[in-house]
Design a protein around this motif. Sequence first.
Motif, PDB file in Angstrom:
ATOM      1  N   ALA A 257       0.849  -1.200   0.000  1.00  0.00           N
ATOM      2  CA  ALA A 257       0.000   0.000   0.000  1.00  0.00           C
ATOM      3  C   ALA A 257       0.882   1.246   0.000  1.00  0.00           C
ATOM      4  N   VAL A 258       1.988   1.182   0.702  1.00  0.00           N
ATOM      5  CA  VAL A 258       2.942   2.306   0.707  1.00  0.00           C
ATOM      6  C   VAL A 258       3.551   2.460  -0.684  1.00  0.00           C
ATOM      7  N   TRP A 259       3.910   1.342  -1.320  1.00  0.00           N
ATOM      8  CA  TRP A 259       4.474   1.393  -2.670  1.00  0.00           C
ATOM      9  C   TRP A 259       3.476   2.022  -3.641  1.00  0.00           C
ATOM     10  N   ASN A 260       2.213   1.635  -3.532  1.00  0.00           N
ATOM     11  CA  ASN A 260       1.173   2.214  -4.395  1.00  0.00           C
ATOM     12  C   ASN A 260       1.082   3.719  -4.175  1.00  0.00           C
ATOM     13  N   PHE A 261       1.044   4.123  -2.917  1.00  0.00           N
ATOM     14  CA  PHE A 261       0.936   5.533  -2.566  1.00  0.00           C
ATOM     15  C   PHE A 261       2.137   6.319  -3.094  1.00  0.00           C
ATOM     16  N   ALA A 262       3.296   5.669  -3.144  1.00  0.00           N
ATOM     17  CA  ALA A 262       4.522   6.305  -3.622  1.00  0.00           C
ATOM     18  C   ALA A 262       4.666   6.252  -5.143  1.00  0.00           C
ATOM     19  N   GLY A 263       3.704   5.633  -5.820  1.00  0.00           N
ATOM     20  CA  GLY A 263       3.772   5.558  -7.282  1.00  0.00           C
ATOM     21  C   GLY A 263       4.766   4.544  -7.787  1.00  0.00           C
ATOM     22  N   LEU A 264       5.065   3.529  -6.987  1.00  0.00           N
ATOM     23  CA  LEU A 264       6.049   2.520  -7.390  1.00  0.00           C
ATOM     24  C   LEU A 264       5.409   1.230  -7.894  1.00  0.00           C
ATOM     25  N   ASN A 265       4.111   1.234  -8.084  1.00  0.00           N
ATOM     26  CA  ASN A 265       3.414   0.086  -8.646  1.00  0.00           C
ATOM     27  C   ASN A 265       3.348   0.287 -10.156  1.00  0.00           C
ATOM     28  N   PRO A 266       4.008  -0.576 -10.937  1.00  0.00           N
ATOM     29  CA  PRO A 266       4.039  -0.369 -12.388  1.00  0.00           C
ATOM     30  C   PRO A 266       2.674  -0.546 -13.064  1.00  0.00           C
ATOM     31  N   ASP A 267       1.730  -1.150 -12.368  1.00  0.00           N
ATOM     32  CA  ASP A 267       0.404  -1.350 -12.951  1.00  0.00           C
ATOM     33  C   ASP A 267      -0.488  -0.118 -12.830  1.00  0.00           C
ATOM     34  N   ILE A 268      -0.087   0.837 -11.987  1.00  0.00           N
ATOM     35  CA  ILE A 268      -0.872   2.053 -11.832  1.00  0.00           C
ATOM     36  C   ILE A 268      -0.390   3.068 -12.858  1.00  0.00           C
ATOM     37  N   VAL A 269      -1.328   3.529 -13.670  1.00  0.00           N
ATOM     38  CA  VAL A 269      -0.996   4.480 -14.730  1.00  0.00           C
ATOM     39  C   VAL A 269      -1.754   5.777 -14.483  1.00  0.00           C
ATOM     40  N   TRP A 270      -1.045   6.877 -14.575  1.00  0.00           N
ATOM     41  CA  TRP A 270      -1.680   8.174 -14.423  1.00  0.00           C
ATOM     42  C   TRP A 270      -1.994   8.724 -15.802  1.00  0.00           C
ATOM     43  N   VAL A 271      -3.248   9.071 -16.010  1.00  0.00           N
ATOM     44  CA  VAL A 271      -3.679   9.670 -17.264  1.00  0.00           C
ATOM     45  C   VAL A 271      -3.719  11.177 -17.042  1.00  0.00           C
ATOM     46  N   LYS A 272      -2.987  11.897 -17.866  1.00  0.00           N
ATOM     47  CA  LYS A 272      -2.918  13.347 -17.720  1.00  0.00           C
ATOM     48  C   LYS A 272      -4.326  13.942 -17.754  1.00  0.00           C
ATOM     49  N   GLY A 273      -4.555  14.884 -16.846  1.00  0.00           N
ATOM     50  CA  GLY A 273      -5.868  15.506 -16.740  1.00  0.00           C
ATOM     51  C   GLY A 273      -6.744  14.854 -15.681  1.00  0.00           C
ATOM     52  N   LYS A 274      -6.360  13.658 -15.237  1.00  0.00           N
ATOM     53  CA  LYS A 274      -7.083  12.951 -14.172  1.00  0.00           C
ATOM     54  C   LYS A 274      -6.314  13.114 -12.869  1.00  0.00           C
ATOM     55  N   LYS A 275      -6.997  12.813 -11.764  1.00  0.00           N
ATOM     56  CA  LYS A 275      -6.339  12.871 -10.445  1.00  0.00           C
ATOM     57  C   LYS A 275      -5.243  11.811 -10.377  1.00  0.00           C
ATOM     58  N   ARG A 276      -4.095  12.210  -9.867  1.00  0.00           N
ATOM     59  CA  ARG A 276      -2.984  11.266  -9.738  1.00  0.00           C
ATOM     60  C   ARG A 276      -3.346  10.158  -8.766  1.00  0.00           C
ATOM     61  N   PRO A 277      -3.061   8.910  -9.108  1.00  0.00           N
ATOM     62  CA  PRO A 277      -3.359   7.804  -8.191  1.00  0.00           C
ATOM     63  C   PRO A 277      -2.249   7.549  -7.174  1.00  0.00           C
ATOM     64  N   TYR A 278      -1.336   8.488  -7.030  1.00  0.00           N
ATOM     65  CA  TYR A 278      -0.229   8.360  -6.087  1.00  0.00           C
ATOM     66  C   TYR A 278       0.180   9.754  -5.627  1.00  0.00           C
ATOM     67  N   ASN A 279       1.066   9.810  -4.642  1.00  0.00           N
ATOM     68  CA  ASN A 279       1.566  11.068  -4.104  1.00  0.00           C
ATOM     69  C   ASN A 279       2.828  11.460  -4.886  1.00  0.00           C
ATOM     70  N   ALA A 280       2.736  12.505  -5.676  1.00  0.00           N
ATOM     71  CA  ALA A 280       3.852  12.910  -6.538  1.00  0.00           C
ATOM     72  C   ALA A 280       5.085  13.323  -5.742  1.00  0.00           C
ATOM     73  N   ARG A 281       4.868  13.999  -4.608  1.00  0.00           N
ATOM     74  CA  ARG A 281       6.019  14.415  -3.796  1.00  0.00           C
ATOM     75  C   ARG A 281       6.735  13.211  -3.199  1.00  0.00           C
ATOM     76  N   LEU A 282       5.968  12.218  -2.777  1.00  0.00           N
ATOM     77  CA  LEU A 282       6.587  11.011  -2.240  1.00  0.00           C
ATOM     78  C   LEU A 282       7.326  10.254  -3.331  1.00  0.00           C
ATOM     79  N   LYS A 283       6.764  10.229  -4.530  1.00  0.00           N
ATOM     80  CA  LYS A 283       7.439   9.563  -5.645  1.00  0.00           C
ATOM     81  C   LYS A 283       8.780  10.243  -5.936  1.00  0.00           C
ATOM     82  N   THR A 284       8.790  11.564  -5.905  1.00  0.00           N
ATOM     83  CA  THR A 284      10.034  12.307  -6.117  1.00  0.00           C
ATOM     84  C   THR A 284      11.034  12.006  -5.007  1.00  0.00           C
ATOM     85  N   LEU A 285      10.550  11.974  -3.775  1.00  0.00           N
ATOM     86  CA  LEU A 285      11.415  11.663  -2.639  1.00  0.00           C
ATOM     87  C   LEU A 285      12.011  10.254  -2.771  1.00  0.00           C
ATOM     88  N   CYS A 286      11.202   9.309  -3.238  1.00  0.00           N
ATOM     89  CA  CYS A 286      11.698   7.938  -3.437  1.00  0.00           C
ATOM     90  C   CYS A 286      12.784   7.905  -4.501  1.00  0.00           C
TER      91      CYS A 286
END
Length: 175
Positions: free
Chosen positions: A13-42
């Motif tokens: 769940a932490v990996w998902n929140f950090a955007g490290l799940n390769p199956d989660i795709v963000w479509v531009k214009g939609k709400k991000r399914p992860y925390n962008a700041r945490l992804k950058t920190l990772c």
Amino acid sequence: AHIDVSKASSASAVWNFAGLNPDIVWVKGKKRPYNARLKTLCWKCGESFKRLEIEKGAFYARLYRERKELEVRRNERGDFAEQAHKRLEECTRMRRSISDEQRKIWSSGKLQPVGLDRRAMRYAVKIFLGHYYEVGRALLYGEKDIKPWIIVHGGHRDYIPPPNQELLKALLNGG
């Protein structure tokens, strides 16, 4: 500050929140399914692991280097041929511009060196986040011996315990 182990049900769940799940795709214009700041920190953590010296006891730097060697060997064996051809096909289909060098590498059934490096970085970061979750739960709830779901239920056996277990045990035992 971005991770609340009391709300996360597992390390994944932490990996998902950090955007490290390769199956989660963000479509531009939609709400991000992860925390962008945490992804950058990772990503920054992964870069730091690359630069640390193993000789000085840098646990996650060792994990990064070992994984990078494994990824390079797999790439040389052609284990990523399907992924490479899929990327080339996707870029062609989407009419994305790619360099001749990228096209040559992917056509040969290999991934680019930078991709192998990022895979190794993500691996080390995911282990770190798993350890962060495990230690956080232990300190918050006094839970001992928390193992990832995949180890307990998913049939995996390669559990890497957090470093400095003796310090955590001393804290949990009031020492």
